[in-house]
Design a protein around this motif. Structure first.
Motif, PDB file in Angstrom:
ATOM      1  N   VAL A   1       0.874  -1.347  -0.115  1.00 16.90           N
ATOM      2  CA  VAL A   1       0.056   0.008  -0.006  1.00 16.90           C
ATOM      3  C   VAL A   1       1.023   1.120   0.100  1.00 16.90           C
ATOM      4  CG1 VAL A   1      -1.886   1.221   1.341  1.00 16.90           C
ATOM      5  CG2 VAL A   1      -1.926  -0.994   1.053  1.00 16.90           C
ATOM      6  N   VAL A   2       1.879   1.212   0.936  1.00 16.26           N
ATOM      7  CA  VAL A   2       2.722   2.534   0.897  1.00 16.26           C
ATOM      8  C   VAL A   2       3.393   2.694  -0.359  1.00 16.26           C
ATOM      9  CG1 VAL A   2       5.057   3.367   2.053  1.00 16.26           C
ATOM     10  CG2 VAL A   2       3.144   2.346   3.571  1.00 16.26           C
ATOM     11  N   CYS A   3       3.892   1.355  -0.927  1.00 17.68           N
ATOM     12  CA  CYS A   3       4.613   1.986  -2.214  1.00 17.68           C
ATOM     13  C   CYS A   3       3.788   2.217  -3.336  1.00 17.68           C
ATOM     14  CB  CYS A   3       5.585   0.528  -2.666  1.00 17.68           C
ATOM     15  SG  CYS A   3       6.698   0.214  -1.724  1.00 17.68           S
ATOM     16  N   ARG A   4       2.587   1.655  -3.352  1.00 19.96           N
ATOM     17  CA  ARG A   4       1.475   2.109  -4.434  1.00 19.96           C
ATOM     18  C   ARG A   4       1.342   3.689  -4.423  1.00 19.96           C
ATOM     19  NH1 ARG A   4      -3.868   1.745  -3.883  1.00 19.96           N
ATOM     20  NH2 ARG A   4      -3.636  -0.206  -2.314  1.00 19.96           N
ATOM     21  N   TYR A   5       1.020   4.076  -3.026  1.00 25.04           N
ATOM     22  CA  TYR A   5       0.721   5.577  -2.806  1.00 25.04           C
ATOM     23  C   TYR A   5       1.779   6.339  -3.190  1.00 25.04           C
ATOM     24  CZ  TYR A   5      -4.186   5.341  -0.689  1.00 25.04           C
ATOM     25  OH  TYR A   5      -5.621   5.241  -0.552  1.00 25.04           O
ATOM     26  N   LEU A   6       3.136   5.948  -2.705  1.00 19.51           N
ATOM     27  CA  LEU A   6       4.179   6.925  -3.195  1.00 19.51           C
ATOM     28  C   LEU A   6       4.393   6.881  -4.641  1.00 19.51           C
ATOM     29  CD1 LEU A   6       6.624   5.610  -0.351  1.00 19.51           C
ATOM     30  CD2 LEU A   6       5.670   8.114  -0.544  1.00 19.51           C
ATOM     31  N   ARG A   7       4.273   5.926  -5.261  1.00 19.92           N
ATOM     32  CA  ARG A   7       4.449   5.622  -6.698  1.00 19.92           C
ATOM     33  C   ARG A   7       3.216   6.743  -7.536  1.00 19.92           C
ATOM     34  NH1 ARG A   7       5.767  -0.195  -6.229  1.00 19.92           N
ATOM     35  NH2 ARG A   7       8.108  -0.051  -6.015  1.00 19.92           N
ATOM     36  N   ALA A   8       2.319   6.632  -6.947  1.00 22.62           N
ATOM     37  CA  ALA A   8       1.213   7.485  -7.475  1.00 22.62           C
ATOM     38  C   ALA A   8       1.593   8.873  -7.385  1.00 22.62           C
ATOM     39  CB  ALA A   8      -0.155   7.106  -6.828  1.00 22.62           C
ATOM     40  N   ALA A   9       2.145   9.347  -6.159  1.00 20.63           N
ATOM     41  CA  ALA A   9       2.523  10.658  -6.028  1.00 20.63           C
ATOM     42  C   ALA A   9       3.874  11.071  -6.816  1.00 20.63           C
ATOM     43  CB  ALA A   9       2.765  11.054  -4.449  1.00 20.63           C
ATOM     44  N   GLY A  10       4.347  10.319  -7.437  1.00 23.03           N
ATOM     45  CA  GLY A  10       5.615  10.550  -8.606  1.00 23.03           C
ATOM     46  C   GLY A  10       6.798   9.999  -8.084  1.00 23.03           C
ATOM     47  N   PHE A  11       6.936   9.264  -7.135  1.00 24.11           N
ATOM     48  CA  PHE A  11       8.239   9.042  -6.544  1.00 24.11           C
ATOM     49  C   PHE A  11       8.754   7.659  -7.296  1.00 24.11           C
ATOM     50  CE2 PHE A  11       6.351  11.522  -2.812  1.00 24.11           C
ATOM     51  CZ  PHE A  11       7.336  12.436  -2.684  1.00 24.11           C
ATOM     52  N   ILE A  12       9.924   7.660  -7.160  1.00 31.38           N
ATOM     53  CA  ILE A  12      10.565   6.300  -7.709  1.00 31.38           C
ATOM     54  C   ILE A  12      10.663   5.518  -6.300  1.00 31.38           C
ATOM     55  CG2 ILE A  12      12.569   5.191  -8.751  1.00 31.38           C
ATOM     56  CD1 ILE A  12      13.210   7.515 -10.475  1.00 31.38           C
ATOM     57  N   VAL A  13      10.121   4.388  -6.071  1.00 28.77           N
ATOM     58  CA  VAL A  13      10.173   3.557  -4.875  1.00 28.77           C
ATOM     59  C   VAL A  13      11.071   2.261  -4.959  1.00 28.77           C
ATOM     60  CG1 VAL A  13       8.776   2.702  -3.082  1.00 28.77           C
ATOM     61  CG2 VAL A  13       8.045   4.628  -4.532  1.00 28.77           C
ATOM     62  N   ASP A  14      11.885   1.958  -4.027  1.00 33.39           N
ATOM     63  CA  ASP A  14      12.707   0.750  -3.994  1.00 33.39           C
ATOM     64  C   ASP A  14      12.057   0.079  -2.575  1.00 33.39           C
ATOM     65  OD1 ASP A  14      14.355   0.892  -6.121  1.00 33.39           O
ATOM     66  OD2 ASP A  14      15.506   2.504  -4.832  1.00 33.39           O
ATOM     67  N   ALA A  15      11.912  -1.103  -2.782  1.00 31.52           N
ATOM     68  CA  ALA A  15      11.168  -1.743  -1.374  1.00 31.52           C
ATOM     69  C   ALA A  15      11.936  -2.928  -1.055  1.00 31.52           C
ATOM     70  CB  ALA A  15       9.689  -2.120  -1.850  1.00 31.52           C
ATOM     71  N   GLU A  16      12.287  -3.129   0.390  1.00 32.95           N
ATOM     72  CA  GLU A  16      12.925  -4.159   1.129  1.00 32.95           C
ATOM     73  C   GLU A  16      12.124  -4.484   2.119  1.00 32.95           C
ATOM     74  OE1 GLU A  16      15.022  -5.897  -0.382  1.00 32.95           O
ATOM     75  OE2 GLU A  16      15.793  -4.438  -2.006  1.00 32.95           O
ATOM     76  N   ARG A  17      12.261  -5.795   2.481  1.00 35.50           N
ATOM     77  CA  ARG A  17      11.467  -6.380   3.767  1.00 35.50           C
ATOM     78  C   ARG A  17      12.248  -6.732   5.185  1.00 35.50           C
ATOM     79  NH1 ARG A  17       7.196 -10.803   1.632  1.00 35.50           N
ATOM     80  NH2 ARG A  17       6.960 -10.750   3.772  1.00 35.50           N
ATOM     81  N   ASP A  18      13.577  -6.627   5.081  1.00 37.31           N
ATOM     82  CA  ASP A  18      14.430  -6.452   6.292  1.00 37.31           C
ATOM     83  C   ASP A  18      15.392  -5.532   6.132  1.00 37.31           C
ATOM     84  OD1 ASP A  18      16.988  -7.741   5.351  1.00 37.31           O
ATOM     85  OD2 ASP A  18      15.657  -9.041   4.363  1.00 37.31           O
TER      86      ASP A  18
END
Length: 241
Positions: free
Chosen positions: A33-50
């Motif tokens: 959810v966080v990544c989707r909202y950030l990308r919708a706001a125009g950001f390039i998003v990298d995601a990691e889980r640890d």
């Protein structure tokens, strides 16, 4: 200039489009959810889980801002924040458990610029990311440099020096010190500083207390006996050159 967000979230700020945000969160639903909202706001998003993977990603591709959960497998968010801030002055927003004041304080002491309590609105998180990133951008019409005692402030470059040596400051620390430098000898309560520097009308006042403590460690010869950023008991803080 802000544009409407096609996803219905916060408006897109053109000045922040394509800024890179690293999100480190072990809950897959929150992460998505966080990544989707950030990308919708125009950001390039990298995601990691640890935490370990997050640090490796930050080394591979340095982010403009990091969002890190307080509780992470491998290395927790506080240690991630400490290690990232030791390498570069990248802003960090910490996600913390609801009502856990000690967790929030520990995150701030590790160098976090902001925090948001769980459960939170993804829209609010995007607004916080935008707010912190805007503060890291140079002003289009910067104020002229000025000196106060041993301190020299370069607003355009977001640099403060003491006796000619540059101080390593986070975004919030710079904003706090710049505000105090511009208002020497005036006493400000924690509530006033929270509104003037953080732009919050209400919030955890320990945020100000922790940042004052961290700032003293960087500007005072002896932080236990501050000569510049002093406490006016029962009122607030005052800065003197």
């Amino acid at each position: 200039m802000a544009e409407p967000n096609p996803e219905g979230g916060p408006a897109i700020d053109e000045a922040l489009v394509d800024r890179r945000v690293l999100v480190i969160e072990d809950d897959p639903t929150v992460l998505e959810v966080v990544c989707r909202y950030l990308r919708a706001a125009g950001f390039i998003v990298d995601a990691e889980r640890d935490g370990i993977a997050g640090l490796r990603q930050a080394d591979r591709v340095p982010p403009d801002l990091v969002v890190a959960d307080r509780m992470l497998p491998g290395i927790d968010g506080v240690e991630v924040c400490r290690r990232i801030r030791a390498q570069r002055p990248v802003p960090v927003i910490m996600l913390t458990a609801l009502g856990s004041t000690e967790d929030r304080i520990e995150g701030l002491e590790a160098g976090a610029d902001d925090y948001i309590a769980k459960p939170f609105s993804p829209r609010e998180l995007v607004l916080r990311v935008q707010s912190v990133l805007r503060r890291s951008l140079p002003d289009f019409a910067p104020e002229a440099p000025f000196d106060l005692g041993a301190f020299h402030l370069e607003t355009a470059d977001r640099v403060v020096t003491k006796h000619g040596e540059e101080l390593s400051l986070s975004v919030r620390e710079f904003e706090l010190l710049a505000f105090l430098l511009k208002h020497p000898h005036q006493v400000f309560s924690r509530e006033q500083l929270l509104k003037a520097v953080w732009k919050w009308d209400f919030g955890d006042l320990s945020t100000v207390t922790v940042h004052v403590r961290r700032l003293r460690e960087k500007i005072e010869d002896d932080p236990t006996e501050p000569q510049h950023l002093t406490t006016v008991w029962g009122v607030g803080y005052r800065f003197a050159a």
